[in-house]
Design an enzyme around this catalytic site. Sequence first.
Site, PDB file in Angstrom:
ATOM      1  NE  ARG A 179      -6.457  72.413  54.346  1.00 12.61           N
ATOM      2  CZ  ARG A 179      -5.761  71.702  55.133  1.00 12.61           C
ATOM      3  NH1 ARG A 179      -5.306  71.981  56.385  1.00 12.61           N
ATOM      4  NH2 ARG A 179      -5.635  70.246  54.913  1.00 12.61           N
ATOM      5  CE  LYS A 211     -15.081  89.699  41.558  1.00  9.36           C
ATOM      6  NZ  LYS A 211     -15.300  90.165  40.254  1.00  9.36           N
ATOM      7  CD  GLU A 239     -10.792  97.571  34.691  1.00  7.57           C
ATOM      8  OE1 GLU A 239     -11.810  97.908  35.314  1.00  7.57           O
ATOM      9  OE2 GLU A 239     -10.444  96.297  34.522  1.00  7.57           O
ATOM     10  CE  LYS A 290     -12.677  96.364  43.029  1.00 10.06           C
ATOM     11  NZ  LYS A 290     -11.844  95.379  42.197  1.00 10.06           N
ATOM     12  CD  GLU A 342     -19.009  89.392  40.537  1.00 13.36           C
ATOM     13  OE1 GLU A 342     -17.778  89.907  41.029  1.00 13.36           O
ATOM     14  OE2 GLU A 342     -19.234  88.893  39.290  1.00 13.36           O
ATOM     15  NE  ARG A 359     -15.888  92.448  43.960  1.00 17.77           N
ATOM     16  CZ  ARG A 359     -15.055  92.059  44.722  1.00 17.77           C
ATOM     17  NH1 ARG A 359     -15.053  91.715  45.907  1.00 17.77           N
ATOM     18  NH2 ARG A 359     -13.738  92.251  44.205  1.00 17.77           N
ATOM     19  CG  ASN A 398     -17.426  91.902  36.437  1.00 15.91           C
ATOM     20  OD1 ASN A 398     -16.131  91.915  36.941  1.00 15.91           O
ATOM     21  ND2 ASN A 398     -18.293  91.199  37.449  1.00 15.91           N
ATOM     22  CG  HIS A 415     -14.517  93.286  33.200  1.00 13.30           C
ATOM     23  ND1 HIS A 415     -14.789  94.863  33.175  1.00 13.30           N
ATOM     24  CD2 HIS A 415     -13.365  93.212  33.799  1.00 13.30           C
ATOM     25  CE1 HIS A 415     -13.667  95.277  33.855  1.00 13.30           C
ATOM     26  NE2 HIS A 415     -12.968  94.335  34.295  1.00 13.30           N
ATOM     27  CG  HIS A 469     -13.205  88.620  30.977  1.00 15.21           C
ATOM     28  ND1 HIS A 469     -13.753  88.115  32.024  1.00 15.21           N
ATOM     29  CD2 HIS A 469     -12.311  89.363  31.347  1.00 15.21           C
ATOM     30  CE1 HIS A 469     -13.277  88.804  33.042  1.00 15.21           C
ATOM     31  NE2 HIS A 469     -12.326  89.649  32.692  1.00 15.21           N
ATOM     32  CG  HIS A 500      -8.158  93.112  32.207  1.00 16.78           C
ATOM     33  ND1 HIS A 500      -9.065  92.255  31.952  1.00 16.78           N
ATOM     34  CD2 HIS A 500      -8.332  93.916  33.037  1.00 16.78           C
ATOM     35  CE1 HIS A 500     -10.099  92.430  32.834  1.00 16.78           C
ATOM     36  NE2 HIS A 500      -9.799  93.634  33.429  1.00 16.78           N
TER      37      HIS A 500
END
Lengths: 365, 365
Positions: free
Chosen positions: B120, B142, B184, B226, B236, B240, B244, B247, B251, B264
């Site tokens: 955990r 992330k 990026e 960032k 997010e 935030r 993306n 993206h 994606h 990517h």
Amino acid sequence: MQTVFIELGDRSYPIVIGPGLLGMASSFATLPPATSALIVTNTTVEPLYAQALRTSLEAKYAKVHGVVLPDGEEHKSWTTLNLIFDALLSQGCDRTTILFALGGGVVGDMTGFAAACYMRGVPFVQVPTTLLAQVDSSVGGKTGINHPLGKNMLGAFHQPLLVVCDLATLATLPARELSAGLAEVIKYGPIYDMAFMGWLEAHMDALRARDQAALAHAVRRSCEIKAEVVAQDERESGLRAILNFGHTFGHAIESGMGYGVWLHGEGVGVGMLMAAELSRRLNLLDAAFCARLRALVERAGLPVRAPVLDAQDNAGRYLELMRVDKKAQAGDIRFVLIDGPGKAVVRGAPDALVREVIDLCCATD
Amino acid sequence: MQTVFIELGDRSYPIVIGPGLLGMASSFATLPPATSALIVTNTTVEPLYAQALRTSLEAKYAKVHGVVLPDGEEHKSWTTLNLIFDALLSQGCDRTTILFALGGGVVGDMTGFAAACYMRGVPFVQVPTTLLAQVDSSVGGKTGINHPLGKNMLGAFHQPLLVVCDLATLATLPARELSAGLAEVIKYGPIYDMAFMGWLEAHMDALRARDQAALAHAVRRSCEIKAEVVAQDERESGLRAILNFGHTFGHAIESGMGYGVWLHGEGVGVGMLMAAELSRRLNLLDAAFCARLRALVERAGLPVRAPVLDAQDNAGRYLELMRVDKKAQAGDIRFVLIDGPGKAVVRGAPDALVREVIDLCCATD
């Protein structure tokens, strides 16, 4: 209906307790809007309660999906967890979906972990239908799955939005599972509240006969104690570990016997007796208390003798399994021990003493 | 050595940037003690940098274990993640273990997610060795893995204790991956800082020639932007999402082509052009800016034409893939668009307009 609050700042939530709650739309009135709901349950609970919960939720959510998992601790695995992800993705469920865990501890732990991971976190609600889940596992935000090398090794802290304890579901619980749940109820006495232990001694017969008033009190008082402990230490950096009384030995039994052979609560029941015996050998507790606890566990219908896990080196096998416990540090096993009735302490113990306890508690007569 | 701080209350941490950092024990001096360290890397990076990192860590930790994953986005799966869990459990790693992610975005995302789930939650450190990981994926917490039905669908927000960007590692980066990382970097201009976009136009040749001073500035400024965005919206819920940019289309390309076929950053590069074109059709942006962005992406060595994902219904396939994006709500795709140079906005768009953009950007001439 009674309500117990878990105070965790912006993660606070209520536990509502009463008969028939899952069939009432009003039980879910405080939940936020969502694009859809997903009921996660298992093959045993689904025919009993899924339709009633679905009807309650359809009053609030436009889409109510469902997924049915296989029943049993041996299915608390990644493979089963993936059934929840497949259901979420194939239904196009987005970040505003709410998951509902309808079942016992395994369904609750897996649904909570799926909710923690899906799109990096979506909300969920616990609707526990076993005594064990109502008094322990549905409250406090511990979620996870087992790994072949250790129980609950993979998981997350992810608090539910709401816990709905429908006492009527306890009527259909098999007697063996009722007893297993009573182990987690009994636990709260020695670690925190000896008055509650006295109450349990006076009402054990009523609880096993499923007297509604007795069950309501046991569930409420268990949730109150858990709420007090979790509010002080959400992520188990200290105090919260006392809730694992009986679990270090118990997890070794569950894992060593193969998940599903001993129920979790059965492992905890005999695990408490082993931890109490270890406390006695460390001069923290007297023999009279150990006998009193043993009598209560036995009256709950639970086994009081630990199983032999290895015919050649039984104590060695127990120790090996306990060294992968999450509380272990640098290979040293940390036990939750009773430091006088009503007070728990977390500490190590010499291997030799632990071996004596295992030998005694596994002895065939 | 330069330092950028991510301000997130008790989850704050530094990003240190400079040449040769992973081989210096001093880079890790601020980390807490631990019973052991686990270096997670991949088959490409292991022979280049694992020994140097191991030597640095052995100055601090009594036990330094290692696990080597297969390289590539197509391995960002549960199966590969389980290699990390197997290493942790077979080495008896406890809650005070620290994980070190040595590699690109895939290694960082998987190591972070493994750290989030193991018992955990255990701490981890990012040691990114690709430009893409240094300027984006290693910063902000992330973490996650892909699911066959969607990219990064399973994961957690779990902040590292420290990010060590060793600029010397960029010397061994294949040219294609350097370009992918530049996508990026370029992203931060249109969404946040047009002065930085101007700087990139002036220094793109130096960056592709791996000029150390130019790379140092690009990494530092990207991390600063960032950090500012993440500090305002860690999970997010709003701002935030502008990170993306490119993206949503990207994606769809990555997933539609099969993970690992397009990098990517390549998907993000052409995805930014598609998002800019959509912004123009919504009258948020003029054609001159779209041309300027396209020229910069092309000079970075990135593809500027989107791939055809389906010969029969290409736009339909893009839309289908984009509807499972994590930003989608109730089946409506949320695009990050440019609302005038230097400012991003998140909003929906009519399917018909999106189809026009896809048709234009996939056209063979």
